[in-house]
Design a protein around this motif. Structure first.
Motif, PDB file in Angstrom:
ATOM      1  N   LEU A 121       0.824  -1.209   0.000  1.00 60.56           N
ATOM      2  CA  LEU A 121       0.000   0.000   0.000  1.00 60.56           C
ATOM      3  C   LEU A 121       0.861   1.263   0.000  1.00 60.56           C
ATOM      4  CD1 LEU A 121      -2.799  -1.095   2.509  1.00 60.56           C
ATOM      5  CD2 LEU A 121      -2.997  -0.820   0.031  1.00 60.56           C
ATOM      6  N   VAL A 122       2.012   1.201   0.643  1.00 67.67           N
ATOM      7  CA  VAL A 122       2.912   2.359   0.692  1.00 67.67           C
ATOM      8  C   VAL A 122       3.591   2.583  -0.659  1.00 67.67           C
ATOM      9  CG1 VAL A 122       5.038   3.269   1.716  1.00 67.67           C
ATOM     10  CG2 VAL A 122       3.319   2.181   3.176  1.00 67.67           C
ATOM     11  N   VAL A 123       4.081   1.506  -1.271  1.00 72.20           N
ATOM     12  CA  VAL A 123       4.857   1.626  -2.511  1.00 72.20           C
ATOM     13  C   VAL A 123       3.965   1.728  -3.752  1.00 72.20           C
ATOM     14  CG1 VAL A 123       6.570   0.442  -3.970  1.00 72.20           C
ATOM     15  CG2 VAL A 123       6.800   0.391  -1.483  1.00 72.20           C
ATOM     16  N   SER A 124       2.784   1.129  -3.727  1.00 76.04           N
ATOM     17  CA  SER A 124       1.853   1.112  -4.864  1.00 76.04           C
ATOM     18  C   SER A 124       2.502   0.543  -6.136  1.00 76.04           C
ATOM     19  CB  SER A 124       1.323   2.530  -5.147  1.00 76.04           C
ATOM     20  OG  SER A 124       0.613   3.033  -4.050  1.00 76.04           O
ATOM     21  N   PRO A 125       2.824  -0.748  -6.146  1.00 76.08           N
ATOM     22  CA  PRO A 125       3.522  -1.334  -7.297  1.00 76.08           C
ATOM     23  C   PRO A 125       2.688  -1.390  -8.567  1.00 76.08           C
ATOM     24  CG  PRO A 125       2.813  -3.049  -5.789  1.00 76.08           C
ATOM     25  CD  PRO A 125       2.541  -1.750  -5.101  1.00 76.08           C
ATOM     26  N   GLY A 126       1.356  -1.307  -8.445  1.00 76.51           N
ATOM     27  CA  GLY A 126       0.509  -1.418  -9.623  1.00 76.51           C
ATOM     28  C   GLY A 126       0.190  -0.103 -10.294  1.00 76.51           C
ATOM     29  N   SER A 127       0.638   1.008  -9.718  1.00 72.88           N
ATOM     30  CA  SER A 127       0.342   2.308 -10.319  1.00 72.88           C
ATOM     31  C   SER A 127       1.090   2.466 -11.638  1.00 72.88           C
ATOM     32  CB  SER A 127       0.743   3.437  -9.361  1.00 72.88           C
ATOM     33  OG  SER A 127       2.121   3.361  -9.058  1.00 72.88           O
ATOM     34  N   GLY A 128       0.370   2.877 -12.678  1.00 67.18           N
ATOM     35  CA  GLY A 128       1.001   3.091 -13.980  1.00 67.18           C
ATOM     36  C   GLY A 128       1.114   1.854 -14.834  1.00 67.18           C
ATOM     37  N   VAL A 129       0.645   0.692 -14.342  1.00 62.40           N
ATOM     38  CA  VAL A 129       0.716  -0.549 -15.117  1.00 62.40           C
ATOM     39  C   VAL A 129      -0.653  -0.825 -15.717  1.00 62.40           C
ATOM     40  CG1 VAL A 129       1.183  -3.021 -15.057  1.00 62.40           C
ATOM     41  CG2 VAL A 129       2.506  -1.475 -13.613  1.00 62.40           C
ATOM     42  N   SER A 130      -0.704  -1.037 -17.024  1.00 65.73           N
ATOM     43  CA  SER A 130      -1.964  -1.342 -17.688  1.00 65.73           C
ATOM     44  C   SER A 130      -2.084  -2.845 -17.906  1.00 65.73           C
ATOM     45  CB  SER A 130      -2.062  -0.615 -19.033  1.00 65.73           C
ATOM     46  OG  SER A 130      -0.977  -0.982 -19.862  1.00 65.73           O
ATOM     47  N   MET A 131      -3.274  -3.363 -17.710  1.00 66.26           N
ATOM     48  CA  MET A 131      -3.498  -4.799 -17.848  1.00 66.26           C
ATOM     49  C   MET A 131      -3.733  -5.151 -19.306  1.00 66.26           C
ATOM     50  SD  MET A 131      -3.608  -7.521 -16.019  1.00 66.26           S
ATOM     51  CE  MET A 131      -3.913  -9.226 -16.445  1.00 66.26           C
ATOM     52  N   PRO A 132      -2.973  -6.102 -19.867  1.00 63.03           N
ATOM     53  CA  PRO A 132      -3.213  -6.533 -21.251  1.00 63.03           C
ATOM     54  C   PRO A 132      -4.613  -7.121 -21.406  1.00 63.03           C
ATOM     55  CG  PRO A 132      -1.098  -7.341 -20.445  1.00 63.03           C
ATOM     56  CD  PRO A 132      -1.824  -6.773 -19.270  1.00 63.03           C
ATOM     57  N   THR A 133      -5.263  -6.792 -22.523  1.00 64.72           N
ATOM     58  CA  THR A 133      -6.642  -7.261 -22.715  1.00 64.72           C
ATOM     59  C   THR A 133      -6.720  -8.761 -22.979  1.00 64.72           C
ATOM     60  OG1 THR A 133      -6.453  -6.702 -25.057  1.00 64.72           O
ATOM     61  CG2 THR A 133      -7.385  -5.024 -23.598  1.00 64.72           C
ATOM     62  N   MET A 326       4.276 -13.064  -1.437  1.00 65.78           N
ATOM     63  CA  MET A 326       3.937 -12.881  -2.846  1.00 65.78           C
ATOM     64  C   MET A 326       2.450 -12.593  -3.012  1.00 65.78           C
ATOM     65  SD  MET A 326       2.300 -14.708  -5.489  1.00 65.78           S
ATOM     66  CE  MET A 326       2.493 -16.460  -5.217  1.00 65.78           C
ATOM     67  N   GLN A 327       1.611 -13.302  -2.263  1.00 66.40           N
ATOM     68  CA  GLN A 327       0.165 -13.110  -2.369  1.00 66.40           C
ATOM     69  C   GLN A 327      -0.265 -11.729  -1.880  1.00 66.40           C
ATOM     70  OE1 GLN A 327      -1.103 -16.401  -0.063  1.00 66.40           O
ATOM     71  NE2 GLN A 327      -0.864 -17.885  -1.708  1.00 66.40           N
ATOM     72  N   GLY A 328       0.355 -11.268  -0.787  1.00 65.45           N
ATOM     73  CA  GLY A 328       0.012  -9.959  -0.259  1.00 65.45           C
ATOM     74  C   GLY A 328       0.333  -8.849  -1.242  1.00 65.45           C
ATOM     75  N   VAL A 329       1.567  -8.874  -1.777  1.00 65.12           N
ATOM     76  CA  VAL A 329       1.967  -7.845  -2.745  1.00 65.12           C
ATOM     77  C   VAL A 329       1.163  -7.993  -4.034  1.00 65.12           C
ATOM     78  CG1 VAL A 329       3.884  -6.930  -4.107  1.00 65.12           C
ATOM     79  CG2 VAL A 329       4.296  -7.706  -1.771  1.00 65.12           C
ATOM     80  N   ALA A 330       0.946  -9.241  -4.486  1.00 63.75           N
ATOM     81  CA  ALA A 330       0.205  -9.472  -5.727  1.00 63.75           C
ATOM     82  C   ALA A 330      -1.236  -8.988  -5.617  1.00 63.75           C
ATOM     83  CB  ALA A 330       0.230 -10.958  -6.081  1.00 63.75           C
ATOM     84  N   THR A 331      -1.853  -9.172  -4.460  1.00 63.71           N
ATOM     85  CA  THR A 331      -3.231  -8.712  -4.269  1.00 63.71           C
ATOM     86  C   THR A 331      -3.315  -7.197  -4.402  1.00 63.71           C
ATOM     87  OG1 THR A 331      -3.716 -10.573  -2.792  1.00 63.71           O
ATOM     88  CG2 THR A 331      -5.185  -8.666  -2.678  1.00 63.71           C
ATOM     89  N   VAL A 332      -2.398  -6.481  -3.739  1.00 62.96           N
ATOM     90  CA  VAL A 332      -2.366  -5.023  -3.841  1.00 62.96           C
ATOM     91  C   VAL A 332      -2.076  -4.603  -5.284  1.00 62.96           C
ATOM     92  CG1 VAL A 332      -1.184  -2.928  -3.069  1.00 62.96           C
ATOM     93  CG2 VAL A 332      -1.645  -4.770  -1.437  1.00 62.96           C
ATOM     94  N   PHE A 333      -1.116  -5.283  -5.913  1.00 64.21           N
ATOM     95  CA  PHE A 333      -0.705  -4.972  -7.279  1.00 64.21           C
ATOM     96  C   PHE A 333      -1.869  -5.136  -8.259  1.00 64.21           C
ATOM     97  CE2 PHE A 333       1.011  -6.627 -11.335  1.00 64.21           C
ATOM     98  CZ  PHE A 333       1.775  -5.537 -11.730  1.00 64.21           C
ATOM     99  N   ILE A 334      -2.550  -6.276  -8.196  1.00 66.09           N
ATOM    100  CA  ILE A 334      -3.656  -6.560  -9.125  1.00 66.09           C
ATOM    101  C   ILE A 334      -4.830  -5.619  -8.877  1.00 66.09           C
ATOM    102  CG2 ILE A 334      -5.377  -8.310  -9.751  1.00 66.09           C
ATOM    103  CD1 ILE A 334      -3.168 -10.420  -9.268  1.00 66.09           C
TER     104      ILE A 334
END
Length: 448
Positions: A121-133, A326-334
């Motif tokens: 939540l602090v780092v926000s790894p998913g910001s700026g990443v677009s999901m391929p269709t 991995m699951q914790g970061v992946a959940t925030v990321f997705i």
């Protein structure tokens, strides 16, 4: 074996093998193009040996090394558990070992995923990443909790051993050991046989450990000749965040828990975990590393046989701190990639689900992704998001396996200390467990 090789410790030789493998793999990436042909010719001859080296020699030797480690797992777990259980004079001790071990494994998993979500939540790894269709992922159905409990008990112990079903092997070995302890003289005679078998198995572990640098070399060479840096591009934030959380948990969390629970110096434990951690890193399998983990816990950390025989096989099966991270970061990321805002209640549900799933899905093939699919479904996130992170999961799997087996040994030390089964003299001895590290094969051959 030459004198110069004897001067190098096993850890140093594994590091050399790992470094040489990484360099070899990277060079193969540079020298070969996509078609498998060299980018240059010598004396007019074109060389097309990429497949021969990577898919031939490296793949074959690496598979043999992993198979050699896995070969020891079932007999080691069964024999050592029988030895430990049949020697218990207090039947209630078995219940205490189980309660303490499972409680500590669940606690460390809960801490791991909480730490992962917090930093995510602090780092926000998913910001700026677009999901391929076109990203797709089909999740396997997870077993129900009642089915997991039922599946822990073997209907055919021989089949369980053939399939490597660790929970069923543990249950059968414990029952077999208890029966031996209750049988009197017959049990004592058979117990002596199992003790001799255990000694032989541990010697076999030592022999294979001496071959580790060569196995590590081919595994690293194959991995780094097939994995390109381009895959880390858009996932760099996610990748390095998972690595950072794994390192923090492996060093800080385990050190604090060991110090608070036992008063032991965690730096000593971490130093003695180097060989086992390197094995885990290269094999990416807690089960394959189990023989080395048990050798480390007994001979270097001073954990009693009755404790290590129970806690370590159990830990290799249900302790999934690295996977939980991995699951914790992946959940925030997705969630961030799909633009879904999860509430505090959602994140608490993620912690609860992942912690229970680490035990509930133990022994299920592909357990990490099954657990992640369960977690995502619990908070209504699309399972297809898993497809985005699969590309870098191989490298992350190596690191989280090293964290998992470090946690196994930490819990073993804590449980052993509480049961009076920890030899602190061995734990504090920097040379403990290293005296038989190098086997003189020339001497062995002459006297065989």
């Amino acid at each position: 074996m030459s004198q110069s090789s004897k001067k190098l410790s096993l850890t140093a030789r594994i590091f050399i093998g790992m470094g040489a493998g990484i360099i070899t793999g990277a060079l193969l990436q540079l020298l070969f193009d996509d078609s498998g042909d060299l980018r240059f010719s010598i004396f007019g001859f074109e060389f097309s040996t990429y497949t021969f080296l990577v898919d031939g020699i490296f793949s074959t030797v690496g598979a043999i090394f992993i198979a050699s480690l896995k070969m020891l797992v079932v007999p080691l777990v069964f024999i050592s558990l029988v030895c430990g259980t049949c020697s218990l004079t207090d039947p209630s001790k078995l219940g205490r070992l189980g309660l303490k071990s499972v409680s500590l494994y669940i606690l460390t998993t809960a801490i791991a995923i909480t730490l992962a979500i917090g930093l995510g939540l602090v780092v926000s790894p998913g910001s700026g990443v677009s999901m391929p269709t076109d990203a797709t992922y089909v999740a396997k159905e997870a077993p129900t909790f009642s089915q997991v409990i039922i599946n822990m008990f073997p209907t055919n112990p021989i089949k369980s051993m053939a399939e490597g079903n660790m929970l069923q092997i543990i249950i059968f070995a414990v029952l077999f050991g208890v029966a031996m302890a209750m049988t009197g003289d017959a049990g004592k005679r058979l117990g002596a046989v199992f003790e001799d078998l255990n000694t032989i198995i541990m010697r076999l572990v030592t022999i294979i450990m001496n071959l580790a640098p060569y196995g590590v070399f081919v595994l690293m060479a194959k991995l780094f000749s097939t994995i390109g840096a381009e895959m880390l591009g858009s996932l760099a934030k996610y990748f390095f965040l998972v690595i950072v959380v794994l390192i923090l948990h492996g060093i800080v969390t385990y050190s604090v828990m060991l110090k608070l629970a036992t008063g032991l110096n965690p730096v000593i434990m971490l130093k003695k975990m180097r060989d086992a951690a390197l094995f885990a890193f290269t094999t990416s399998s807690s089960s394959a590393t189990l023989p080395v983990t048990m050798e480390t816990a007994r001979n270097k950390l001073g954990v009693g046989k009755s404790v290590s025989s129970f806690t370590l096989p159990l830990g290799s099966t249900i302790n999934m701190d690295g996977t939980a991270i991995m699951q914790g970061v992946a959940t925030v990321f997705i969630a961030q990639v799909y633009g879904v805002d999860l509430t505090l209640g959602d994140y608490i549900m993620v912690v609860f689900t992942a912690t229970l799933a680490s035990v509930g899905t133990a022994g299920v093939p592909g357990v990490g992704l099954i657990m992640l699919a369960m977690v995502l479904q619990q908070v209504n996130l699309p399972v297809e998001g898993i497809a985005l992170i699969i590309g870098v999961d191989r490298l992350l799997d190596m690191t989280r396996t090293a964290v998992n087996i470090t946690g196994d040994c930490m819990v073993s030390c804590v449980v052993a200390k509480s049961e009076g089964e920890l030899d602190e003299a061995v734990f504090n001895d920097p040379d403990a467990g290293t005296k038989e590290e190098n086997i003189d094969f020339e001497h062995f051959d002459k006297n065989s």
